[in-house]
Scaffold this motif. Structure first.
Motif, PDB file in Angstrom:
ATOM      1  N   ILE A  33       0.823  -1.214   0.000  1.00 20.88           N
ATOM      2  CA  ILE A  33       0.000   0.000   0.000  1.00 20.88           C
ATOM      3  C   ILE A  33       0.859   1.266   0.000  1.00 20.88           C
ATOM      4  O   ILE A  33       0.742   2.104  -0.876  1.00 20.88           O
ATOM      5  CB  ILE A  33      -0.953  -0.002   1.228  1.00 20.88           C
ATOM      6  CG1 ILE A  33      -1.827  -1.259   1.244  1.00 20.88           C
ATOM      7  CG2 ILE A  33      -1.812   1.264   1.235  1.00 20.88           C
ATOM      8  CD1 ILE A  33      -2.814  -1.378   0.106  1.00 20.88           C
ATOM      9  N   ASN A  34       1.716   1.379   0.993  1.00 24.26           N
ATOM     10  CA  ASN A  34       2.514   2.600   1.131  1.00 24.26           C
ATOM     11  C   ASN A  34       3.894   2.411   0.489  1.00 24.26           C
ATOM     12  O   ASN A  34       4.279   1.290   0.154  1.00 24.26           O
ATOM     13  CB  ASN A  34       2.674   2.932   2.619  1.00 24.26           C
ATOM     14  CG  ASN A  34       1.327   3.105   3.290  1.00 24.26           C
ATOM     15  OD1 ASN A  34       0.540   3.950   2.883  1.00 24.26           O
ATOM     16  ND2 ASN A  34       1.064   2.296   4.302  1.00 24.26           N
ATOM     17  N   ASP A 222      -6.742  -4.676   9.536  1.00 22.91           N
ATOM     18  CA  ASP A 222      -5.889  -5.348   8.543  1.00 22.91           C
ATOM     19  C   ASP A 222      -5.052  -6.388   9.288  1.00 22.91           C
ATOM     20  O   ASP A 222      -3.817  -6.338   9.283  1.00 22.91           O
ATOM     21  CB  ASP A 222      -5.000  -4.333   7.818  1.00 22.91           C
ATOM     22  CG  ASP A 222      -4.405  -4.925   6.532  1.00 22.91           C
ATOM     23  OD1 ASP A 222      -4.810  -6.046   6.143  1.00 22.91           O
ATOM     24  OD2 ASP A 222      -3.538  -4.277   5.935  1.00 22.91           O
ATOM     25  N   ASP A 242       1.330  -1.367  10.975  1.00 28.20           N
ATOM     26  CA  ASP A 242       0.407  -1.028   9.886  1.00 28.20           C
ATOM     27  C   ASP A 242      -0.948  -0.559  10.425  1.00 28.20           C
ATOM     28  O   ASP A 242      -1.973  -1.232  10.260  1.00 28.20           O
ATOM     29  CB  ASP A 242       0.244  -2.245   8.956  1.00 28.20           C
ATOM     30  CG  ASP A 242      -0.222  -1.836   7.577  1.00 28.20           C
ATOM     31  OD1 ASP A 242      -0.677  -0.692   7.430  1.00 28.20           O
ATOM     32  OD2 ASP A 242      -0.134  -2.677   6.657  1.00 28.20           O
ATOM     33  N   ASP A 244      -2.802   2.001   9.588  1.00 27.01           N
ATOM     34  CA  ASP A 244      -3.532   2.922   8.716  1.00 27.01           C
ATOM     35  C   ASP A 244      -5.041   2.781   8.802  1.00 27.01           C
ATOM     36  O   ASP A 244      -5.779   3.735   8.560  1.00 27.01           O
ATOM     37  CB  ASP A 244      -3.140   2.679   7.239  1.00 27.01           C
ATOM     38  CG  ASP A 244      -1.703   3.058   6.981  1.00 27.01           C
ATOM     39  OD1 ASP A 244      -1.198   3.958   7.673  1.00 27.01           O
ATOM     40  OD2 ASP A 244      -1.090   2.446   6.082  1.00 27.01           O
TER      41      ASP A 244
HETATM   42 MG    MG Z   1      -1.055  -1.464   5.217  1.00 31.20          MG
END
Ligand code: MG
Ligand code: ATP
Ligand code: MG
Length: 371
Positions: A33-34, A222, A242, A244
């Protein structure tokens, strides 16, 4: 997202309160994702490593609210871990402030950057090597829930509204079905019926929540194995990363999503359904680890509904894949035209398998509660 402009790195690195002399920066990890980098600084004989990330603002369109959630949760975890006698530099993410005292920096292209202390001597696993890995991830996500049990979850931003509102997912599915933009509905009548037959079930958790029977919690959203840092030496789960998608939600969402992904015997898009089964041993390993740690803060209603959470999140995910298939593959990335359908089918196979093993799932929960 535009590719990262490397010429900007020197100016980005100097915006954060990193300690020492800058040595270098390298792409790091296998996140999807990032954009993630490790940054190396030297101070006398010491090497200080940091994680530097550009947030994917195509996926997360409100990075400021996202960062407010991350700041709130990591601060709270830091103090809870300190109180519990743990090591807060290792057991939670630690944000590095910018020189202006903010927790993110916006570059001249509009990219949002943040930095964390690097947690050394750990590994992330893409797939469990054995039951013990899955059990360790359960203990880590259980600890996350335990430490955050008294966090005022309602103060977090709902950065993705209605993310796990399953009845709302059914509405979106029905819209895509009505529109049938690609003329695919006829080909998937069996899958459509599978969803419609379970419409009533999709209300179970939102109804319990509306009746005040399930508490609002901090949820991670997640809870994959690779979002836990595992100690390279001992194999123990060290830190949940993670953050986010941290939001207010139901503990059962996180539990269910872990099971959906981790207790399947095959990949999410396996086309041969004979290979896709719900593995009760893996379900037991996760349930045991999770309850050993989070059991003392979960309510009876939460524990009673763990199997419901597992089935709900699996069904919901299948509905989302089928919806996207009907809508013409606009949300999930696909490598071939049937991939979303393959994904929906694996989830429905798992749901069916859970229904067949339903009583055994409740027996496992009973065996591991109140220990
Ligand atoms: Mg992530
Ligand atoms: P995903 O595809 O899971 O959404 P992502 O792009 O959001 O991933 P992260 O999971 O935040 O990225 O980080 C990518 C990788 O960087 C992790 O899998 C882990 O290996 C590593 N990592 C992240 N934070 C740290 C940290 N503080 N210390 C050490 N390694 C880290
Ligand atoms: Mg990750």
């Amino acid at each position: 997202m535009k590719p990262v402009n490397k010429a900007l790195f020197p100016s980005i690195v100097e915006k954060f309160q990193f300690d020492g002399q800058f040595v270098g920066l390298l792409p790091y990890g296998s996140g999807h994702i990032n954009d993630t980098y490790s940054v190396i600084f030297q101070m006398d004989e010491h090497i200080n490593r940091y994680i530097l990330q550009r947030i994917n603002t195509d996926v997360f369109c409100n990075p400021v609210e996202l960062m407010e959630n991350v700041v709130g949760v990591t601060r709270y975890l830091h103090s809870a871990i300190t109180k519990a006698g743990g090591d807060p530099k290792r057991e939670t993410l630690n944000l590095i402030p910018t020189v202006d005292g903010s927790y993110y920096y916006v570059d001249e292209q509009g990219g949002y950057w943040r930095a964390y202390l690097f947690i050394e001597n750990t590994v992330t696993l893409q797939r469990a090597r054995n039951k013990a890995d899955f059990y360790e991830s359960a203990r880590s996500f259980g600890r996350f829930q335990l430490l955050l049990a008294d966090y005022p979850a309602e103060t977090l931003h709902e950065t993705i509204p209605l993310f796990h509102n399953t009845p709302n997912r059914i509405l979106q599915f029905q819209e895509a079905l009505q529109a049938d933009k690609k003329g695919r509905a006829d080909k998937v009548r069996k899958e459509i019926d599978f969803v419609l037959e379970r419409e009533e079930f999709t209300h179970v958790l939102v109804d319990l929540q509306a009746q005040g029977k399930l508490p609002l919690r901090v949820t991670h959203n997640d809870t994959k194995l690779n979002n836990v840092l595992i100690d390279a030496g001992t194999g123990l789960g060290i830190c949940v990363i993670d953050l986010d998608t941290v939001m207010p939600g139901l503990s059962l969402n996180d539990f269910g999503d872990s099971i959906r992904f981790g207790a399947s015997t095959a990949a999410e898009d396996e086309p041969d359904l004979s290979k896709v089964n719900f593995d009760l041993d893996l379900f037991e390993a996760y349930t045991q680890g999770y309850l050993e740690v989070a059991g003392k803060v979960l309510t009876d209603a939460e524990i009673d509904n763990l199997p419901v959470g597992a089935k709900m999140l699996t069904l919901e995910c299948g509905i989302r894949f089928l919806t996207d298939y009907l809508a013409g593959d606009i949300y999930f990335k696909t490598a071939h035209p049937n991939q979303n359908l393959d994904r929906a089918r694996t989830q429905f196979k798992l749901v069916q398998d859970m229904e067949e093993k339903w009583d055994a799932m409740f027996d496992i929960v009973k065996k591991h509660r109140n220990k």
